[in-house]
Motif scaffolding. Sequence first.
Motif, PDB file in Angstrom:
ATOM      1  N   ILE A 179       0.403  -1.104  -0.042  1.00  0.00           N
ATOM      2  CA  ILE A 179       0.113  -0.255   0.310  1.00  0.00           C
ATOM      3  C   ILE A 179       0.618   1.016   0.025  1.00  0.00           C
ATOM      4  CG2 ILE A 179      -1.654   1.736   1.256  1.00  0.00           C
ATOM      5  CD1 ILE A 179      -2.840  -0.981   0.148  1.00  0.00           C
ATOM      6  N   SER A 180       2.333   1.181   0.959  1.00  0.00           N
ATOM      7  CA  SER A 180       2.714   2.116   0.526  1.00  0.00           C
ATOM      8  C   SER A 180       3.412   2.338  -0.300  1.00  0.00           C
ATOM      9  CB  SER A 180       3.864   2.291   2.015  1.00  0.00           C
ATOM     10  OG  SER A 180       3.154   2.536   3.439  1.00  0.00           O
ATOM     11  N   GLN A 181       4.107   1.464  -0.992  1.00  0.00           N
ATOM     12  CA  GLN A 181       4.383   1.961  -2.733  1.00  0.00           C
ATOM     13  C   GLN A 181       3.940   2.163  -3.494  1.00  0.00           C
ATOM     14  OE1 GLN A 181       7.351   1.741  -2.959  1.00  0.00           O
ATOM     15  NE2 GLN A 181       7.079   2.210  -5.396  1.00  0.00           N
ATOM     16  N   ALA A 182       2.474   1.761  -3.388  1.00  0.00           N
ATOM     17  CA  ALA A 182       0.726   2.011  -4.747  1.00  0.00           C
ATOM     18  C   ALA A 182       0.699   3.196  -4.176  1.00  0.00           C
ATOM     19  CB  ALA A 182       0.175   1.703  -4.011  1.00  0.00           C
ATOM     20  N   ALA A 183       0.987   4.044  -2.754  1.00  0.00           N
ATOM     21  CA  ALA A 183       0.651   5.608  -2.595  1.00  0.00           C
ATOM     22  C   ALA A 183       1.616   6.463  -3.241  1.00  0.00           C
ATOM     23  CB  ALA A 183       0.667   5.905  -1.311  1.00  0.00           C
ATOM     24  N   LYS A 184       2.534   6.128  -3.031  1.00  0.00           N
ATOM     25  CA  LYS A 184       3.858   6.262  -4.146  1.00  0.00           C
ATOM     26  C   LYS A 184       4.584   6.369  -5.418  1.00  0.00           C
ATOM     27  CE  LYS A 184       7.089   5.752  -0.024  1.00  0.00           C
ATOM     28  NZ  LYS A 184       8.827   4.779  -0.509  1.00  0.00           N
ATOM     29  N   ILE A 185       3.312   5.378  -6.474  1.00  0.00           N
ATOM     30  CA  ILE A 185       3.206   5.375  -7.455  1.00  0.00           C
ATOM     31  C   ILE A 185       2.310   6.444  -8.138  1.00  0.00           C
ATOM     32  CG2 ILE A 185       2.850   3.950  -9.171  1.00  0.00           C
ATOM     33  CD1 ILE A 185       3.396   1.097  -7.674  1.00  0.00           C
ATOM     34  N   ALA A 186       1.067   6.517  -7.526  1.00  0.00           N
ATOM     35  CA  ALA A 186       0.186   7.358  -7.642  1.00  0.00           C
ATOM     36  C   ALA A 186       0.831   9.100  -7.610  1.00  0.00           C
ATOM     37  CB  ALA A 186      -1.206   6.672  -6.068  1.00  0.00           C
ATOM     38  N   ARG A 187       1.391   9.150  -6.582  1.00  0.00           N
ATOM     39  CA  ARG A 187       1.301  10.288  -6.111  1.00  0.00           C
ATOM     40  C   ARG A 187       2.489  10.822  -7.809  1.00  0.00           C
ATOM     41  NH1 ARG A 187       1.426   9.629  -0.483  1.00  0.00           N
ATOM     42  NH2 ARG A 187       4.249   9.106  -0.964  1.00  0.00           N
ATOM     43  N   GLN A 188       3.157   9.817  -7.984  1.00  0.00           N
ATOM     44  CA  GLN A 188       4.213  10.527  -8.540  1.00  0.00           C
ATOM     45  C   GLN A 188       3.876  10.027 -10.391  1.00  0.00           C
ATOM     46  OE1 GLN A 188       7.496  11.095  -8.465  1.00  0.00           O
ATOM     47  NE2 GLN A 188       7.753  11.197 -11.324  1.00  0.00           N
ATOM     48  N   GLU A 189       2.927   9.434 -10.658  1.00  0.00           N
ATOM     49  CA  GLU A 189       2.059   9.437 -11.746  1.00  0.00           C
ATOM     50  C   GLU A 189       1.161  10.387 -12.018  1.00  0.00           C
ATOM     51  OE1 GLU A 189       2.264   7.189 -14.151  1.00  0.00           O
ATOM     52  OE2 GLU A 189       3.281   5.938 -13.806  1.00  0.00           O
ATOM     53  N   LEU A 190       0.454  10.998 -11.054  1.00  0.00           N
ATOM     54  CA  LEU A 190      -0.121  12.244 -10.954  1.00  0.00           C
ATOM     55  C   LEU A 190       0.487  13.582 -10.645  1.00  0.00           C
ATOM     56  CD1 LEU A 190      -3.257  10.906  -8.672  1.00  0.00           C
ATOM     57  CD2 LEU A 190      -3.101  11.347 -11.057  1.00  0.00           C
ATOM     58  N   SER A 191       1.910  13.673 -10.505  1.00  0.00           N
ATOM     59  CA  SER A 191       2.488  14.994 -10.243  1.00  0.00           C
ATOM     60  C   SER A 191       2.196  15.830 -11.657  1.00  0.00           C
ATOM     61  CB  SER A 191       3.846  14.428  -9.623  1.00  0.00           C
ATOM     62  OG  SER A 191       4.609  13.768 -11.130  1.00  0.00           O
ATOM     63  N   ASN A 192       2.326  14.915 -12.607  1.00  0.00           N
ATOM     64  CA  ASN A 192       2.722  15.993 -13.985  1.00  0.00           C
ATOM     65  C   ASN A 192       1.131  16.137 -14.493  1.00  0.00           C
ATOM     66  OD1 ASN A 192       5.304  15.806 -14.106  1.00  0.00           O
ATOM     67  ND2 ASN A 192       5.041  13.651 -14.776  1.00  0.00           N
TER      68      ASN A 192
END
Length: 511
Positions: free
Chosen positions: A189-202
Amino acid sequence: MTRKQKTTQKYIEAQGRLREREPVAILDIGSNSVRLVIYEGLTRSPAVLFNEKVLCGLGRGVAQTGTLNEKAVKRALTAIKRFYQLSSQIGVKDLHILATAAAREAENGPKFIKQVETICSAKVQLLTGSMEAYYAGLGADSGFYKPDGIVGDLGGGSMELTPTSDDAKQGVTTPLGGIRLQESSKGDISQAAKIARQELSNVKLKWPNKSKCFYAIGGTWRNLARLHMFDVGYPLDVVHGYTVKAKDYIEFCKRVSKENLDDFKGIEDISKNRRNLLPFGAISLMSALERLGAKEVQMSATGLREGYLYSLLDDETCNSDALLEATGELAILRSRSPQHGLELADWTGAALKVLGQKETISEERWRKAACNLADISWRSDSDFRAEQSLGIINNAGFNSISHEGRAFLTIVNFHRHQGLGSKHQPPKIAKLATEETAKKARLLAALFRLLYLFSASVEGVLPNLKLVRTGYGNLILEVPEELKVLIGERPKSRLEQLCKEIGEEMTISIV
């Protein structure tokens, strides 16, 4: 009539359907499920004749292997054969086949699509990410009255985001579908949150205005909404139109992503096959709300499929009111006289002006819908007409109406049948209406209770009655000479009830 004569009797076509409609179907091949939805016809408010899905998981492993899993493909093709047979049996002439992320991204996607086309003898439309976003946006147009915000559509392989505008180029697609996020994070879950934030950052999308409403589409998100409704003790089961402040929903999503799902009320009502994606769906939604700065979330039961159908409509039909069409169809199928409902809408609209009652655009729509629904339970025993009306109104697939609007319809029809006395307490859904909305609903019910005693649901009577206010401020119900015999004890009693609701005196005058 003998038994033999009965078996040879001519088949009578069911009258629970609108006969002029021709069924239209969408076969939706998604990354998580394959679903067939057959609609009664291509209309502004399409009713569902048949709806079935199979959770095939076509998108599982695509990000890692680049191919569709053979077992998933076999299961999907088996389901599609069944779905094609069903659509043929029901008489579907227009079968639209839509394929999304999994089939689009897999190396063996073209082979799979060719197999589907062979089975169905129809072309598969392989949607690009921007096309998915576009049709999801139209899904909000289909299901809401003048939606204004950003639409998010969560599938198994991708999440699309698009503003509610006519420009399809504004939509974006991200690899944050439930299955994709679960696999790319390896279930962490923690990694999923990081991935989501990264993908949405742009992701840079502009809100159409200051309301900043996020329309959430997708099965996983709808299941999240059901859990939230259980969590807060919400008095209505309908997910479509369920509205929550974004900050509150973000906190709920955090709980879902971190806590044991078995501890949540209502979890037993959610398919076990769907449960394992809930935390990842919560991460995607929470991340999108935070990144976009949303203020409010509205859940949508209409999405890509409904948006695609909406794109096939002409401009005049698109601009028609889905709520009034749906309730009008119920009047045709269930009331004694649909025309009487239209006369009731005209009469009450004019009466409210005489009474000095102002209506918002939403309130006017709700009132007209209530007039369409006022007589839908006449076949029931008189003691249970209110109960049947409420069951239909609370659960009907009406679009383009808020939950407060449903509460308005409920209050009107409840008091129209049960009376306006204090001993008749409206159902729990009435809590969703403001005090002002409830007051207007009671007034409309009082008008119904009076008018039905004059018309007996027969069209052509109400236009002869008029509510006028004299120069002295008195309210008068004018009844023509030829209808004076209809003035009796019960109408007079109902008139007294109406006077209590409006806080004014009213008399009947024969003209």
